[in-house]
Design a protein around this motif. Structure first.
Motif, short mmCIF file in Angstrom:
data_model
loop_
_atom_site.label_atom_id
_atom_site.label_comp_id
_atom_site.label_asym_id
_atom_site.label_seq_id
_atom_site.Cartn_x
_atom_site.Cartn_y
_atom_site.Cartn_z
N LYS A 1 29.84 39.36 1.92
CA LYS A 1 31.02 38.73 1.32
C LYS A 1 32.12 39.76 1.08
N THR A 2 31.72 40.96 0.65
CA THR A 2 32.71 42.01 0.42
C THR A 2 33.35 42.44 1.74
N ALA A 3 32.55 42.60 2.77
CA ALA A 3 33.09 42.97 4.09
C ALA A 3 34.06 41.92 4.59
N SER A 4 33.70 40.66 4.43
CA SER A 4 34.58 39.58 4.87
C SER A 4 35.89 39.60 4.11
N PHE A 5 35.82 39.83 2.80
CA PHE A 5 37.02 39.87 1.96
C PHE A 5 37.97 40.99 2.42
N HIS A 6 37.41 42.13 2.81
CA HIS A 6 38.23 43.27 3.22
C HIS A 6 38.57 43.26 4.70
N GLY A 7 38.15 42.24 5.43
CA GLY A 7 38.53 42.10 6.82
C GLY A 7 37.66 42.83 7.81
N TYR A 8 36.47 43.25 7.38
CA TYR A 8 35.54 43.92 8.30
C TYR A 8 34.63 42.90 8.97
N GLN A 9 34.14 43.24 10.15
CA GLN A 9 33.28 42.33 10.89
C GLN A 9 31.81 42.47 10.51
N HIS A 10 31.45 43.58 9.88
CA HIS A 10 30.03 43.81 9.59
C HIS A 10 29.88 44.44 8.20
N PHE A 11 28.79 44.09 7.51
CA PHE A 11 28.59 44.58 6.14
C PHE A 11 28.41 46.09 6.09
N SER A 12 28.06 46.73 7.22
CA SER A 12 27.83 48.17 7.22
C SER A 12 29.08 48.94 6.79
N ALA A 13 30.26 48.31 6.95
CA ALA A 13 31.51 48.98 6.54
C ALA A 13 31.56 49.18 5.04
N CYS A 14 30.76 48.44 4.28
CA CYS A 14 30.76 48.53 2.82
C CYS A 14 29.60 49.35 2.28
N VAL A 15 28.86 50.01 3.19
CA VAL A 15 27.75 50.87 2.78
C VAL A 15 28.22 52.32 2.87
N LYS A 16 28.08 53.06 1.78
CA LYS A 16 28.52 54.46 1.77
C LYS A 16 27.70 55.27 2.76
N ARG A 17 28.42 56.07 3.54
CA ARG A 17 27.75 56.91 4.53
C ARG A 17 27.45 58.29 3.94
N ASP A 18 26.26 58.80 4.21
CA ASP A 18 25.90 60.14 3.76
C ASP A 18 26.47 61.17 4.73
N ALA A 19 26.57 62.41 4.25
CA ALA A 19 27.14 63.47 5.08
C ALA A 19 26.34 63.68 6.36
N ASP A 20 25.03 63.51 6.31
CA ASP A 20 24.20 63.71 7.49
C ASP A 20 23.95 62.42 8.26
N ASP A 21 24.67 61.34 7.87
CA ASP A 21 24.52 60.05 8.56
C ASP A 21 25.88 59.34 8.53
N GLU A 22 26.85 59.93 9.25
CA GLU A 22 28.23 59.47 9.15
C GLU A 22 28.42 58.02 9.58
N ASP A 23 27.56 57.53 10.44
CA ASP A 23 27.68 56.14 10.90
C ASP A 23 26.93 55.16 10.01
N GLY A 24 26.25 55.67 8.99
CA GLY A 24 25.52 54.79 8.09
C GLY A 24 24.38 54.05 8.75
N VAL A 25 23.82 54.64 9.79
CA VAL A 25 22.79 53.95 10.58
C VAL A 25 21.54 53.68 9.76
N LEU A 26 21.09 54.68 8.99
CA LEU A 26 19.83 54.53 8.26
C LEU A 26 19.88 53.37 7.28
N HIS A 27 20.90 53.35 6.40
CA HIS A 27 20.96 52.32 5.37
C HIS A 27 21.23 50.94 5.98
#
Length: 401
Positions: A317-343
């Motif tokens: 819902k947050t991703a949709s509100f901010h105009g993103y296509q996927h919820f991954s855009a709202c997950v904080k990325r770690d320094a060693d995982d810039e694409d947020g793949v793990l989470h």
């Protein structure tokens, strides 16, 4: 009542709703699918029933609409000839008490015309409904053949077109739902107008659970608006509970019935318990209430597998509100995982398990650590009201980065 209240089981919750209706005309409940809305409507209805020694209902007070109401209607599709299709009614149900004497055809038709273009006829001797629809066909001048026009419903005129009528049709699932809904509304009107001598004089409460499962957004708004205007009649003494998982429908109801008690309904982590959380003046942001619930579940050490499903819904819902296509855009990325793949992968996997709300299972410790990190990073990333998360360090300094 405090902002959040816990109930040990459905009967306790249903009893509380009945007590609230002594002072309020409307209660609105938002809850995700699977929480138990339909079972709650049944428990509420059963509390108003009295049964004799033979198992027969002697008294009742609730007219309800839920999945069981839809089961009172069943299709005979004429599988042998595929031509004489009809919708059969359960004649044993008190739901149809006024069918023969109260001009129900006309009452339903005046409501149905708001939403649909098909026609119907109720046969009270066979307890069946047959449907028909008029359409425009285009004549083929060369062969004399006729083909249905793609503009049939726009009323195309001229000598090249003519009107035809098709009988005994099977309407779509959405059209069937709206017909049943209008049938119910016609009964509500009868109950509202009953002077104590009619077939629905026993109705004191109305309980409506998710009436719009197959409707598009336009009809969801129209249904909510029409229902609200019907229930707000000044002369009405009926008390109403409406529960839904449909965000838009809930929002419109909150705006139309602005004096209603408005709640977010959820489980409390036990196998039987429930939580009611007031939505206050921001009913549209029920996902904020869900986020606060996840925060409290973490603080109390009661993290269960289905909480990943709730977290994913909030992120979506947050991703949709901010105009993103996927919820991954709202997950904080770690320094060693810039694409947020793990989470992102973890949420995908852990939110698609076969997790039952009725038999909660505690998360594994490793999954709890991942859940907490994603949850708290999310709370800090967006400027939520810090009062929602007492004890969370740094929320007052949150910024949307």
């Amino acid at each position: 009542m405090s902002a959040v209240i816990t109930f040990k089981d459905l009967n306790a919750l249903a009893t509380h709703l009945r007590h609230e209706l002594a002072d309020k005309k409307f209660i609105l409940l938002y809850a995700y699918n699977g929480i138990g809305k339909t079972r709650l409507s049944t428990a509420f209805k059963d509390l108003g029933k009295s049964v004799n020694y033979d198992g027969e209902t002697e008294q009742r007070d609730t007219l309800y609409f839920n999945a069981f109401t839809e089961d009172l209607f069943s299709w005979d599709n004429d599988l042998e000839n595929d031509s004489d299709r009809k919708l059969k009614l359960n004649a044993d149900s008190r739901f149809f008490a006024g069918l023969e004497s109260m001009e129900m055809d006309n009452r339903i038709r005046s409501l149905l015309d708001r939403y649909a273009d098909f026609e119907f006829r109720i046969d009270t001797t066979t307890w069946e409904v047959v449907f028909a629809r008029e359409f425009r066909v285009q004549k083929n001048g060369n062969t004399g053949e006729e083909t249905e026009s793609t503009d049939a419903r726009q009323g195309v005129g001229g000598d090249d077109y003519e009107t035809r009528r098709k009988e005994n049709i099977k309407v779509s699932r959405g059209e069937e739902n709206i017909f049943i809904w209008c049938f119910f509304l016609a009964i509500v009107e009868l109950a509202l107008d009953d002077d104590g001598s009619g077939p629905y004089n026993w109705v004191k409460h109305i309980y409506i659970d998710d009436p719009i499962s197959s409707l598009d957004e336009h009809n969801a708004i129209a249904v909510a608006n029409h229902l609200s205007n019907l229930l707000k009649r000044p002369e009405s003494q009926l008390r109403t509970v409406i529960s839904t998982h449909h965000t838009l429908f809930f929002n419109v109801l909150c705006n139309e019935l602005n004096k209603a008690n408005q709640y977010f309904l959820s489980r409390d982590g036990s196998s039987e318990g429930f939580l009611l959380r007031r939505t206050g003046n921001t009913p549209f942001f029920h996902h904020v209430a869900a986020l606060a619930e996840l925060y409290e579940a973490d603080r109390a050490g009661r993290l269960y597998t289905h909480h990943f499903n709730m977290l994913r819904a909030i992120l979506e819902k947050t991703a949709s509100f901010h105009g993103y296509q996927h919820f991954s855009a709202c997950v904080k990325r770690d320094a060693d995982d810039e694409d947020g793949v793990l989470h992102t992968r973890l949420i995908n996997i852990l939110s698609h398990g076969n997790y039952s709300l009725y038999e909660p299972q505690e998360m594994l410790e490793e999954n709890k650590r991942y859940f907490r990190k994603i949850l708290h990073d999310f709370i800090h990333r967006y400027p939520f009201n810090p009062a929602l998360f007492p004890g969370e360090p740094g929320t007052e300094m949150s910024d949307a980065t």
